[in-house]
Design a protein around this motif. Structure first.
Motif, PDB file in Angstrom:
ATOM      1  N   ASP A  55      -6.359  -0.274  -2.084  1.00 54.28           N
ATOM      2  CA  ASP A  55      -4.974   0.144  -2.003  1.00 54.28           C
ATOM      3  C   ASP A  55      -4.876   1.059  -3.087  1.00 54.28           C
ATOM      4  OD1 ASP A  55      -4.491  -1.630   0.069  1.00 54.28           O
ATOM      5  OD2 ASP A  55      -3.285  -2.947  -1.315  1.00 54.28           O
ATOM      6  N   LEU A  56      -5.351   0.770  -4.193  1.00 50.01           N
ATOM      7  CA  LEU A  56      -5.075   1.715  -5.434  1.00 50.01           C
ATOM      8  C   LEU A  56      -5.848   3.061  -5.200  1.00 50.01           C
ATOM      9  CD1 LEU A  56      -5.046  -0.479  -8.594  1.00 50.01           C
ATOM     10  CD2 LEU A  56      -3.332   1.215  -7.932  1.00 50.01           C
ATOM     11  N   ILE A  57      -6.930   2.979  -4.942  1.00 50.55           N
ATOM     12  CA  ILE A  57      -7.981   4.040  -4.542  1.00 50.55           C
ATOM     13  C   ILE A  57      -7.436   4.810  -3.473  1.00 50.55           C
ATOM     14  CG2 ILE A  57     -10.420   4.944  -4.218  1.00 50.55           C
ATOM     15  CD1 ILE A  57     -11.255   2.800  -5.904  1.00 50.55           C
ATOM     16  N   ALA A  58      -7.161   4.115  -2.427  1.00 48.99           N
ATOM     17  CA  ALA A  58      -6.565   5.005  -1.228  1.00 48.99           C
ATOM     18  C   ALA A  58      -5.346   5.756  -1.484  1.00 48.99           C
ATOM     19  CB  ALA A  58      -6.345   3.906   0.040  1.00 48.99           C
ATOM     20  N   GLY A  59      -4.383   5.181  -2.456  1.00 53.69           N
ATOM     21  CA  GLY A  59      -3.125   5.746  -2.930  1.00 53.69           C
ATOM     22  C   GLY A  59      -3.468   7.025  -3.731  1.00 53.69           C
ATOM     23  N   ALA A  60      -4.489   6.898  -4.410  1.00 57.11           N
ATOM     24  CA  ALA A  60      -4.829   8.080  -5.178  1.00 57.11           C
ATOM     25  C   ALA A  60      -5.285   9.306  -4.303  1.00 57.11           C
ATOM     26  CB  ALA A  60      -5.922   7.726  -6.354  1.00 57.11           C
ATOM     27  N   GLY A  61      -5.782   8.883  -3.048  1.00 55.38           N
ATOM     28  CA  GLY A  61      -6.532  10.116  -2.434  1.00 55.38           C
ATOM     29  C   GLY A  61      -7.723  10.482  -2.979  1.00 55.38           C
ATOM     30  N   ARG A  62      -7.931  11.943  -3.000  1.00 52.79           N
ATOM     31  CA  ARG A  62      -9.128  12.412  -3.727  1.00 52.79           C
ATOM     32  C   ARG A  62      -8.738  13.091  -4.803  1.00 52.79           C
ATOM     33  NH1 ARG A  62     -12.353  15.080   1.383  1.00 52.79           N
ATOM     34  NH2 ARG A  62     -12.759  13.050   2.592  1.00 52.79           N
ATOM     35  N   ARG A  63      -7.779  12.822  -5.323  1.00 57.99           N
ATOM     36  CA  ARG A  63      -7.039  13.424  -6.657  1.00 57.99           C
ATOM     37  C   ARG A  63      -7.750  12.937  -7.776  1.00 57.99           C
ATOM     38  NH1 ARG A  63      -0.644  13.324  -6.378  1.00 57.99           N
ATOM     39  NH2 ARG A  63      -1.077  14.566  -8.426  1.00 57.99           N
ATOM     40  N   LEU A  64      -8.138  11.641  -7.788  1.00 65.15           N
ATOM     41  CA  LEU A  64      -8.864  11.229  -9.089  1.00 65.15           C
ATOM     42  C   LEU A  64     -10.094  10.354  -8.936  1.00 65.15           C
ATOM     43  CD1 LEU A  64      -5.274   9.840 -10.494  1.00 65.15           C
ATOM     44  CD2 LEU A  64      -6.623  11.612 -11.271  1.00 65.15           C
ATOM     45  N   PRO A  65     -11.090  10.552  -9.765  1.00 67.36           N
ATOM     46  CA  PRO A  65     -12.161   9.638  -9.491  1.00 67.36           C
ATOM     47  C   PRO A  65     -11.853   8.214  -9.580  1.00 67.36           C
ATOM     48  CG  PRO A  65     -12.403  11.163 -11.479  1.00 67.36           C
ATOM     49  CD  PRO A  65     -10.883  11.124 -11.150  1.00 67.36           C
ATOM     50  N   ARG A  79       0.674  -1.185  -0.125  1.00 63.09           N
ATOM     51  CA  ARG A  79       0.007   0.108  -0.017  1.00 63.09           C
ATOM     52  C   ARG A  79       0.932   1.174  -0.009  1.00 63.09           C
ATOM     53  NH1 ARG A  79      -4.998   1.238   4.314  1.00 63.09           N
ATOM     54  NH2 ARG A  79      -6.266   0.889   2.375  1.00 63.09           N
ATOM     55  N   GLU A  80       1.880   1.435   0.836  1.00 64.44           N
ATOM     56  CA  GLU A  80       2.667   2.617   0.860  1.00 64.44           C
ATOM     57  C   GLU A  80       3.509   2.826  -0.505  1.00 64.44           C
ATOM     58  OE1 GLU A  80       2.000   0.827   4.834  1.00 64.44           O
ATOM     59  OE2 GLU A  80       2.696  -0.098   2.864  1.00 64.44           O
ATOM     60  N   ARG A  81       4.043   1.625  -0.992  1.00 64.58           N
ATOM     61  CA  ARG A  81       4.536   1.867  -2.232  1.00 64.58           C
ATOM     62  C   ARG A  81       3.770   2.334  -3.517  1.00 64.58           C
ATOM     63  NH1 ARG A  81       8.218  -3.353  -2.485  1.00 64.58           N
ATOM     64  NH2 ARG A  81       8.809  -3.047  -4.378  1.00 64.58           N
ATOM     65  N   ILE A  82       2.557   1.608  -3.329  1.00 62.27           N
ATOM     66  CA  ILE A  82       1.466   2.151  -4.440  1.00 62.27           C
ATOM     67  C   ILE A  82       0.986   3.859  -4.041  1.00 62.27           C
ATOM     68  CG2 ILE A  82      -1.166   1.933  -5.283  1.00 62.27           C
ATOM     69  CD1 ILE A  82      -0.623  -0.986  -4.722  1.00 62.27           C
ATOM     70  N   ALA A  83       0.819   4.178  -2.854  1.00 62.40           N
ATOM     71  CA  ALA A  83       0.456   5.390  -2.565  1.00 62.40           C
ATOM     72  C   ALA A  83       1.357   6.500  -2.993  1.00 62.40           C
ATOM     73  CB  ALA A  83       0.227   5.349  -0.727  1.00 62.40           C
ATOM     74  N   ALA A  84       2.935   6.204  -2.618  1.00 61.99           N
ATOM     75  CA  ALA A  84       3.996   6.862  -2.875  1.00 61.99           C
ATOM     76  C   ALA A  84       4.049   7.301  -4.443  1.00 61.99           C
ATOM     77  CB  ALA A  84       5.110   6.434  -2.767  1.00 61.99           C
ATOM     78  N   ALA A  85       3.470   6.305  -5.277  1.00 61.28           N
ATOM     79  CA  ALA A  85       3.465   6.706  -6.739  1.00 61.28           C
ATOM     80  C   ALA A  85       2.398   7.681  -7.301  1.00 61.28           C
ATOM     81  CB  ALA A  85       2.947   5.248  -7.481  1.00 61.28           C
ATOM     82  N   LEU A  88      -5.749   8.250 -16.211  1.00 64.98           N
ATOM     83  CA  LEU A  88      -5.554   9.058 -15.045  1.00 64.98           C
ATOM     84  C   LEU A  88      -5.281  10.524 -14.944  1.00 64.98           C
ATOM     85  CD1 LEU A  88      -2.881   6.490 -13.402  1.00 64.98           C
ATOM     86  CD2 LEU A  88      -5.442   6.740 -12.916  1.00 64.98           C
ATOM     87  N   ALA A  89      -5.529  10.948 -16.128  1.00 65.93           N
ATOM     88  CA  ALA A  89      -5.611  12.486 -16.572  1.00 65.93           C
ATOM     89  C   ALA A  89      -6.577  13.271 -15.560  1.00 65.93           C
ATOM     90  CB  ALA A  89      -5.666  12.898 -18.146  1.00 65.93           C
ATOM     91  N   ALA A  90      -6.242  14.115 -14.923  1.00 66.57           N
ATOM     92  CA  ALA A  90      -7.379  14.885 -14.123  1.00 66.57           C
ATOM     93  C   ALA A  90      -8.367  15.544 -15.193  1.00 66.57           C
ATOM     94  CB  ALA A  90      -6.847  15.932 -13.282  1.00 66.57           C
ATOM     95  N   PRO A  91      -9.574  15.014 -14.774  1.00 66.12           N
ATOM     96  CA  PRO A  91     -10.859  15.287 -15.541  1.00 66.12           C
ATOM     97  C   PRO A  91     -11.011  17.044 -15.776  1.00 66.12           C
ATOM     98  CG  PRO A  91     -11.570  14.738 -13.386  1.00 66.12           C
ATOM     99  CD  PRO A  91     -10.161  14.295 -13.501  1.00 66.12           C
TER     100      PRO A  91
END
Length: 199
Positions: free
Chosen positions: A137-147, A78-84, A193-196
């Motif tokens: 893990d992926l969605i938590a890593g992205a936080g609220r930056r992406l849908p 999870r940490e490595r994915i979040a860092a990405a 992953l481009a921000a809408p």
């Protein structure tokens, strides 16, 4: 003249508790990767660790609990994915691809990922682990930056690539050089992953 004392040998299954537990986790990880969760047996896992099968139940209680423990021991996923997902948005696709491929090629995490994939289609415990990776893990890593749906789609694409390259080993993907694969995947994920645009 002094002689060096020989270390005391421990009997089968009588190693120090921490050593025994770690040996069981390593053996379980390898056995799950080799044959999948359903076909792996407590006896085979114990034999791989050089201990009595009763110790598997002593330390973990059930095979399911042992399987979950191997996932937890892999650690850092999870940490490595979040860092990405950190840094400039235009760098995220490449960083995510790099982090994901690294996990599949890291000797500490690769066997666990293989065991999860090989077991996921036939066992609900492993299926839950895959869902956790893709949905949490992926969605938590992205936080609220992406849908979330974009992140989940990216995760599904990466997951499919991992199955083809590292589990089924289908050519040409299995033998494609890492740099080329990274470029191709980063280009593909760039659109997802481009921000809408703001409405």
């Amino acid at each position: 003249m002094t002689t060096k004392e020989s270390p005391t040998r421990r009997g089968r299954g009588s190693a120090a508790p921490g050593v025994t537990r770690d040996a069981l986790l390593t053996s379980a990880r390898d056995e799950f990767a080799r044959v999948g969760y359903g076909a792996a047996t407590v006896r085979a896992i114990a034999a791989g660790a050089g201990v009595d099968p009763a110790l598997v139940m002593h330390y973990f209680g059930t095979k399911e609990a042992l399987f979950v423990a191997t996932l937890q021991k892999a650690g850092g996923v999870r940490e490595r994915i979040a860092a990405a997902f950190e840094g400039p948005p235009d760098m995220v696709p490449r960083q995510l691809v790099t982090a994901y491929l690294d996990l599949w090629e890291d000797p500490e995490t690769a066997p666990t990922l293989v065991s999860v994939v090989r077991s996921a289609l036939t066992n609900p415990v492993a299926a839950d682990a895959v869902r956790h990776i893709l949905e949490v893990d992926l969605i938590a890593g992205a936080g609220r930056r992406l849908p979330p749906e974009r992140v989940n789609l990216a995760g599904a694409q990466l997951f499919g690539v991992a199955i083809a390259r590292y589990v089924l080993r289908t050519d040409p993907l299995a033998t494609l050089d890492r740099a080329t694969l990274t470029e191709l995947l980063a280009d593909q994920l760039g659109g997802l992953l481009a921000a809408p645009a703001a409405r």
